[in-house]
Scaffold this motif. Structure first.
Motif, PDB file in Angstrom:
ATOM      1  N   MET A 106      -3.075  -3.652 -17.116  1.00 44.57           N
ATOM      2  CA  MET A 106      -3.027  -2.239 -17.436  1.00 44.57           C
ATOM      3  C   MET A 106      -4.122  -1.905 -18.430  1.00 44.57           C
ATOM      4  SD  MET A 106       1.016  -1.195 -17.386  1.00 44.57           S
ATOM      5  CE  MET A 106       1.165  -1.199 -19.071  1.00 44.57           C
ATOM      6  N   LYS A 107      -4.567  -0.663 -18.350  1.00 48.84           N
ATOM      7  CA  LYS A 107      -5.663  -0.193 -19.182  1.00 48.84           C
ATOM      8  C   LYS A 107      -5.423   1.266 -19.541  1.00 48.84           C
ATOM      9  CE  LYS A 107     -10.498   0.965 -18.874  1.00 48.84           C
ATOM     10  NZ  LYS A 107     -11.606   1.252 -18.036  1.00 48.84           N
ATOM     11  N   ILE A 108      -6.032   1.710 -20.604  1.00 52.43           N
ATOM     12  CA  ILE A 108      -5.977   3.121 -20.986  1.00 52.43           C
ATOM     13  C   ILE A 108      -7.152   3.832 -20.315  1.00 52.43           C
ATOM     14  CG2 ILE A 108      -6.081   4.753 -22.918  1.00 52.43           C
ATOM     15  CD1 ILE A 108      -3.581   3.078 -23.019  1.00 52.43           C
ATOM     16  N   CYS A 109      -6.858   4.930 -19.640  1.00 60.78           N
ATOM     17  CA  CYS A 109      -7.895   5.727 -18.975  1.00 60.78           C
ATOM     18  C   CYS A 109      -8.791   6.340 -20.050  1.00 60.78           C
ATOM     19  CB  CYS A 109      -7.253   6.814 -18.125  1.00 60.78           C
ATOM     20  SG  CYS A 109      -8.418   7.931 -17.332  1.00 60.78           S
ATOM     21  N   SER A 110     -10.091   6.178 -19.901  1.00 56.88           N
ATOM     22  CA  SER A 110     -11.023   6.697 -20.910  1.00 56.88           C
ATOM     23  C   SER A 110     -11.156   8.218 -20.870  1.00 56.88           C
ATOM     24  CB  SER A 110     -12.397   6.056 -20.738  1.00 56.88           C
ATOM     25  OG  SER A 110     -12.965   6.440 -19.510  1.00 56.88           O
ATOM     26  N   VAL A 111     -10.680   8.848 -19.798  1.00 60.15           N
ATOM     27  CA  VAL A 111     -10.798  10.297 -19.677  1.00 60.15           C
ATOM     28  C   VAL A 111      -9.571  11.001 -20.260  1.00 60.15           C
ATOM     29  CG1 VAL A 111     -11.086  12.214 -18.062  1.00 60.15           C
ATOM     30  CG2 VAL A 111     -12.230  10.034 -17.624  1.00 60.15           C
ATOM     31  N   CYS A 112      -8.386  10.622 -19.772  1.00 59.71           N
ATOM     32  CA  CYS A 112      -7.168  11.323 -20.200  1.00 59.71           C
ATOM     33  C   CYS A 112      -6.388  10.574 -21.275  1.00 59.71           C
ATOM     34  CB  CYS A 112      -6.278  11.599 -19.000  1.00 59.71           C
ATOM     35  SG  CYS A 112      -5.526  10.120 -18.281  1.00 59.71           S
ATOM     36  N   LYS A 113      -6.802   9.326 -21.576  1.00 60.15           N
ATOM     37  CA  LYS A 113      -6.177   8.502 -22.612  1.00 60.15           C
ATOM     38  C   LYS A 113      -4.727   8.130 -22.305  1.00 60.15           C
ATOM     39  CE  LYS A 113      -9.895   9.079 -25.091  1.00 60.15           C
ATOM     40  NZ  LYS A 113     -11.040   8.531 -24.474  1.00 60.15           N
ATOM     41  N   LYS A 114      -4.360   8.117 -21.014  1.00 54.69           N
ATOM     42  CA  LYS A 114      -3.030   7.675 -20.594  1.00 54.69           C
ATOM     43  C   LYS A 114      -3.139   6.296 -19.969  1.00 54.69           C
ATOM     44  CE  LYS A 114      -1.288  12.325 -19.852  1.00 54.69           C
ATOM     45  NZ  LYS A 114      -0.756  13.272 -18.872  1.00 54.69           N
ATOM     46  N   ILE A 115      -2.018   5.633 -19.836  1.00 55.66           N
ATOM     47  CA  ILE A 115      -2.010   4.285 -19.271  1.00 55.66           C
ATOM     48  C   ILE A 115      -2.311   4.344 -17.783  1.00 55.66           C
ATOM     49  CG2 ILE A 115      -0.572   2.280 -18.779  1.00 55.66           C
ATOM     50  CD1 ILE A 115       0.955   2.896 -21.339  1.00 55.66           C
ATOM     51  N   SER A 116      -3.187   3.450 -17.349  1.00 57.42           N
ATOM     52  CA  SER A 116      -3.540   3.326 -15.939  1.00 57.42           C
ATOM     53  C   SER A 116      -2.965   2.007 -15.422  1.00 57.42           C
ATOM     54  CB  SER A 116      -5.060   3.334 -15.772  1.00 57.42           C
ATOM     55  OG  SER A 116      -5.409   3.072 -14.439  1.00 57.42           O
ATOM     56  N   ALA A 117      -2.337   2.038 -14.276  1.00 59.06           N
ATOM     57  CA  ALA A 117      -1.727   0.834 -13.712  1.00 59.06           C
ATOM     58  C   ALA A 117      -2.790  -0.167 -13.257  1.00 59.06           C
ATOM     59  CB  ALA A 117      -0.819   1.199 -12.549  1.00 59.06           C
ATOM     60  N   THR A 118      -3.955   0.321 -12.927  1.00 60.62           N
ATOM     61  CA  THR A 118      -5.047  -0.563 -12.528  1.00 60.62           C
ATOM     62  C   THR A 118      -5.926  -0.828 -13.739  1.00 60.62           C
ATOM     63  OG1 THR A 118      -6.501   1.274 -11.930  1.00 60.62           O
ATOM     64  CG2 THR A 118      -5.048   0.434 -10.200  1.00 60.62           C
ATOM     65  N   ASP A 119      -6.911  -1.625 -13.584  1.00 59.55           N
ATOM     66  CA  ASP A 119      -7.837  -1.904 -14.682  1.00 59.55           C
ATOM     67  C   ASP A 119      -9.018  -0.944 -14.678  1.00 59.55           C
ATOM     68  OD1 ASP A 119      -6.364  -3.987 -15.742  1.00 59.55           O
ATOM     69  OD2 ASP A 119      -7.296  -5.479 -14.450  1.00 59.55           O
ATOM     70  N   GLN A 120      -8.819   0.246 -14.115  1.00 60.36           N
ATOM     71  CA  GLN A 120      -9.873   1.251 -14.034  1.00 60.36           C
ATOM     72  C   GLN A 120      -9.318   2.599 -14.462  1.00 60.36           C
ATOM     73  OE1 GLN A 120     -11.135   1.207  -9.978  1.00 60.36           O
ATOM     74  NE2 GLN A 120     -12.084  -0.825 -10.111  1.00 60.36           N
ATOM     75  N   ASP A 121     -10.231   3.559 -14.669  1.00 57.99           N
ATOM     76  CA  ASP A 121      -9.805   4.925 -14.970  1.00 57.99           C
ATOM     77  C   ASP A 121      -9.147   5.532 -13.738  1.00 57.99           C
ATOM     78  OD1 ASP A 121     -10.919   4.695 -17.481  1.00 57.99           O
ATOM     79  OD2 ASP A 121     -12.818   5.622 -16.896  1.00 57.99           O
ATOM     80  N   HIS A 122      -8.304   6.551 -13.952  1.00 59.73           N
ATOM     81  CA  HIS A 122      -7.669   7.241 -12.826  1.00 59.73           C
ATOM     82  C   HIS A 122      -8.732   7.898 -11.958  1.00 59.73           C
ATOM     83  CE1 HIS A 122      -4.371   7.596 -15.977  1.00 59.73           C
ATOM     84  NE2 HIS A 122      -3.863   6.798 -15.060  1.00 59.73           N
ATOM     85  N   LEU A 123      -8.553   7.835 -10.652  1.00 58.77           N
ATOM     86  CA  LEU A 123      -9.544   8.423  -9.744  1.00 58.77           C
ATOM     87  C   LEU A 123      -9.664   9.926  -9.937  1.00 58.77           C
ATOM     88  CD1 LEU A 123      -8.900   6.487  -6.415  1.00 58.77           C
ATOM     89  CD2 LEU A 123     -10.795   6.223  -8.008  1.00 58.77           C
TER      90      LEU A 123
END
Length: 69
Positions: free
Chosen positions: A1-18
């Motif tokens: 899991m990673k934090i999305c650099s755009v919305c600062k929410k948790i992303s289930a993948t290791d990338q930002d939300h599409l």
């Protein structure tokens, strides 16, 4: 899991939300378009040839851009 650099929410993948990446891309394209309008209209030559409405719109957009900076 990673934090999305755009919305600062948790992303289930290791990338930002599409959808966040696409939204940021669209916003950047819009900003580039707004910044290129004077060049497209050749305002550097003579802005007195433009109609009153067009000049008012361009002045508004310039003020908007200055506020953002």
């Amino acid at each position: 899991m990673k934090i999305c650099s755009v919305c600062k929410k948790i992303s289930a993948t290791d990338q930002d939300h599409l959808d966040c990446v696409q939204r940021r891309s669209i916003e950047m394209e819009d900003e580039d378009f707004k910044n290129s309008i004077p060049e497209k209209l050749n305002l550097s030559k003579d802005n007195q040839e433009l109609g009153v409405e067009v000049r008012a719109i361009l002045e508004h957009m310039t003020k908007e851009k200055e506020k953002a900076d």
